[in-house]
Write an enzyme that holds these catalytic residues in place. Structure first.
Site, PDB file in Angstrom:
ATOM      1  N   HIS A 163       1.128  -1.752   0.561  1.00  0.00           N
ATOM      2  CA  HIS A 163      -0.296  -0.039   0.211  1.00  0.00           C
ATOM      3  C   HIS A 163       0.045   1.213  -0.211  1.00  0.00           C
ATOM      4  O   HIS A 163       1.968   0.718   0.402  1.00  0.00           O
ATOM      5  CB  HIS A 163      -0.832   0.138   1.354  1.00  0.00           C
ATOM      6  CG  HIS A 163      -2.129   1.134   0.973  1.00  0.00           C
ATOM      7  ND1 HIS A 163      -1.494   2.534   1.945  1.00  0.00           N
ATOM      8  CD2 HIS A 163      -3.483   0.448   1.275  1.00  0.00           C
ATOM      9  CE1 HIS A 163      -2.831   3.213   1.729  1.00  0.00           C
ATOM     10  NE2 HIS A 163      -3.466   2.067   1.327  1.00  0.00           N
TER      11      HIS A 163
ATOM     12  N   ASP B 272       3.136  -4.375   8.353  1.00  0.00           N
ATOM     13  CA  ASP B 272       1.620  -3.330   7.918  1.00  0.00           C
ATOM     14  C   ASP B 272       0.174  -4.752   7.960  1.00  0.00           C
ATOM     15  O   ASP B 272       0.354  -5.818   6.818  1.00  0.00           O
ATOM     16  CB  ASP B 272       1.473  -2.767   6.848  1.00  0.00           C
ATOM     17  CG  ASP B 272       0.283  -2.909   6.295  1.00  0.00           C
ATOM     18  OD1 ASP B 272      -0.349  -2.485   6.782  1.00  0.00           O
ATOM     19  OD2 ASP B 272       0.362  -1.355   4.972  1.00  0.00           O
TER      20      ASP B 272
ATOM     21  N   GLN C 208      -4.137  -5.361   6.327  1.00  0.00           N
ATOM     22  CA  GLN C 208      -5.657  -6.432   6.120  1.00  0.00           C
ATOM     23  C   GLN C 208      -5.161  -8.092   6.888  1.00  0.00           C
ATOM     24  O   GLN C 208      -5.710  -8.861   6.594  1.00  0.00           O
ATOM     25  CB  GLN C 208      -5.478  -6.395   4.082  1.00  0.00           C
ATOM     26  CG  GLN C 208      -5.555  -4.743   3.719  1.00  0.00           C
ATOM     27  CD  GLN C 208      -6.623  -4.390   4.024  1.00  0.00           C
ATOM     28  OE1 GLN C 208      -7.829  -5.981   4.094  1.00  0.00           O
ATOM     29  NE2 GLN C 208      -7.154  -3.578   3.599  1.00  0.00           N
TER      30      GLN C 208
ATOM     31  N   LYS D  29      -9.983  -1.310  10.187  1.00  0.00           N
ATOM     32  CA  LYS D  29     -10.779  -2.839   9.440  1.00  0.00           C
ATOM     33  C   LYS D  29     -10.827  -2.571  10.067  1.00  0.00           C
ATOM     34  O   LYS D  29     -11.521  -4.572   9.789  1.00  0.00           O
ATOM     35  CB  LYS D  29      -9.544  -2.108   9.051  1.00  0.00           C
ATOM     36  CG  LYS D  29      -9.040  -1.422   7.601  1.00  0.00           C
ATOM     37  CD  LYS D  29      -8.122  -1.166   6.821  1.00  0.00           C
ATOM     38  CE  LYS D  29      -7.532  -0.460   6.157  1.00  0.00           C
ATOM     39  NZ  LYS D  29      -8.357   0.145   5.224  1.00  0.00           N
TER      40      LYS D  29
ATOM     41  N   CYS E 296      -5.090   2.626  -3.106  1.00  0.00           N
ATOM     42  CA  CYS E 296      -3.405   2.659  -3.353  1.00  0.00           C
ATOM     43  C   CYS E 296      -2.726   1.617  -3.188  1.00  0.00           C
ATOM     44  O   CYS E 296      -1.336   1.657  -1.994  1.00  0.00           O
ATOM     45  CB  CYS E 296      -3.721   2.914  -1.841  1.00  0.00           C
ATOM     46  SG  CYS E 296      -5.116   4.326  -1.971  1.00  0.00           S
TER      47      CYS E 296
END
Ligand code: PLP
Length: 400
Positions: free
Chosen positions: A121, A194, A197, A220, A358
């Site tokens: 991202h 990261d 997700q 999220k 993104c």
């Protein structure tokens, strides 16, 4: 898992869009919120609101207690060793910017490389560029699998850190983060993961993973917008300078010199989003009540079902077919522009995301302008997948 019971906890799912019952398949962008989280926010502002840590009065003490309880909840949720390794931020973006900025100040020497994956991202690309690094991307196959041999070859004496996502928000690939960490550590290089997700879809154990930093966003994972987490190993965080200056992050301030507060407060300058943190705690409780494994199994079933059903549509191409995938289905159909597909689906009440998500380097990799992305959460069901496929069948003649 009783899906109707779960759906009933999400009032927004009753919304009508253009005369159709909403089919919300944009969960990778943000998830909807269960009543328990909405009520936790309302309860906080009705009965608890106060600035934390500094107050002598009842509300301040209560709000502080609840805020710090959530820190321990997060610690337990991601398997951190210490609660002071959990820093509250505004979200993944701020978490990564914090690490990139502080890490660069401490360790960059002017000739610095950061290894990222080719499927990051923008929020795990741009902060490193702002910090002055040259990025060395790990290439990936057409299916969306990282080339681990190529990864090993990227290390040099200029490599300062590896920064990769746990799950790709565009391809759905679950990356082999344990192996990535193992290889990086063998080169003496720390790793930021990261997890934006990943946390809502699978059990995360940062100690088992061995990563040095793990970043994610509350919104999220069924929590309010405006809160996120930067986990950092104590040894790493102790070495890093503060990111922002202001209240709370200090120990003593004079005009000549300032000393900093202990972890984690050194990284939490200013008034945090207390109500949102409390909402995050309620969202974690919601996920644990359902069971993270149960959520994962349900979403895996939806992904398989949706992949099979969409694949029957003539001219449909799926981007991201890695063996290890979760909850994200990116596709294009014929020559249709993704934006047209998304707009027509919206007319039938189906909410998907279109564009580059993104991740412009991913689009460049495939030579496409963007994709249509359907992404799943715990409250989605097979009927909604059927609704997506039926809507696709209806709009296909309009796309020729
Ligand atoms: N990283 C990944 C993989 C994402 O999918 C996103 C959001 O879509 C982000 C980072 C940025 O998250 P936020 O906008 O919540 O800071």
């Amino acid at each position: 898992m009783n899906i109707n019971n779960i759906r009933n906890q999400f009032p927004i799912l009753d919304t009508e869009v253009h005369g159709h019952r909403l089919v919300y398949l944009d969960n990778a962008a943000t998830t909807q919120k269960p009543l328990a989280v909405i009520e936790a926010l309302s309860d906080y502002y009705s009965h608890l609101n106060a600035n934390i840590h500094r107050g002598a009065h009842h509300l301040a003490a209560e709000a502080t207690g609840r805020y710090e309880e959530v820190r321990r909840q997060v610690q337990q949720f991601i398997g951190a060793r210490h609660h002071h390794e959990v820093v509250f931020t505004r979200g993944t973006t701020e978490s990564i910017n914090l690490v990139a900025s502080s890490f660069a100040k401490r360790y960059f020497t002017g000739d610095d490389e950061v290894i990222v994956s080719g499927m990051e991202h923008h929020s795990n690309i741009v902060p490193w560029q702002l910090a002055g690094a040259v990025l060395r991307p790990i290439l990936f196959s057409d299916e969306g699998v990282l080339d681990m041999d190529a990864y090993e070859r990227l290390f040099s004496d200029r490599t300062r850190i590896v920064a990769v996502n746990h799950v790709s928000n565009t391809l759905g690939t679950v990356n082999p983060v344990e192996r990535i960490v193992e290889i990086a550590h063998a080169h003496g290089v720390p790793v930021l993961v990261d997890g934006a997700q990943a946390v809502s879809h699978m059990m995360v154990d940062v100690q088992a993973m061995g990563c040095d930093f793990y970043c994610f966003s509350g919104h999220k994972m069924y929590a309010p917008m405006g809160v996120g987490v930067m986990y950092g190993r104590e040894e790493m965080l102790s070495e890093l300078p503060p990111y922002q200056g202001g209240g709370e992050m200090i120990s003593e301030v004079t005009f000549e010199r300032t000393t900093y507060n202990e972890l984690p407060f050194k990284f939490e300058a200013g008034t945090p989003s207390v109500g949102d943190v409390i909402g995050l705690g309620r969202a974690i409780a919601f996920m644990q009540e359902v069971g993270v494994d149960v959520i994962a199994a349900h979403e895996a079933d939806l992904l398989t079902y949706a992949t099979e059903r969409l694949s029957t549509l003539p001219g449909l191409r799926i981007y991201g077919t890695a063996p290890m995938k979760t909850s994200v289905l990116s596709f294009l159909i014929g020559q249709a522009h993704p934006y047209d597909v998304g707009t027509l689906l919206d007319q039938l009440g189906v909410a998907v995301r279109t564009g580059h998500h993104c991740t412009q380097p991913v689009m460049d990799r495939y030579g496409i302008p963007g994709t249509v992305r359907a992404s799943f959460a715990v409250y989605n069901n097979r009927e909604e997948v059927d609704a997506l496929v039926a809507a696709m069948e209806r709009i296909m003649p309009m796309l020729q």
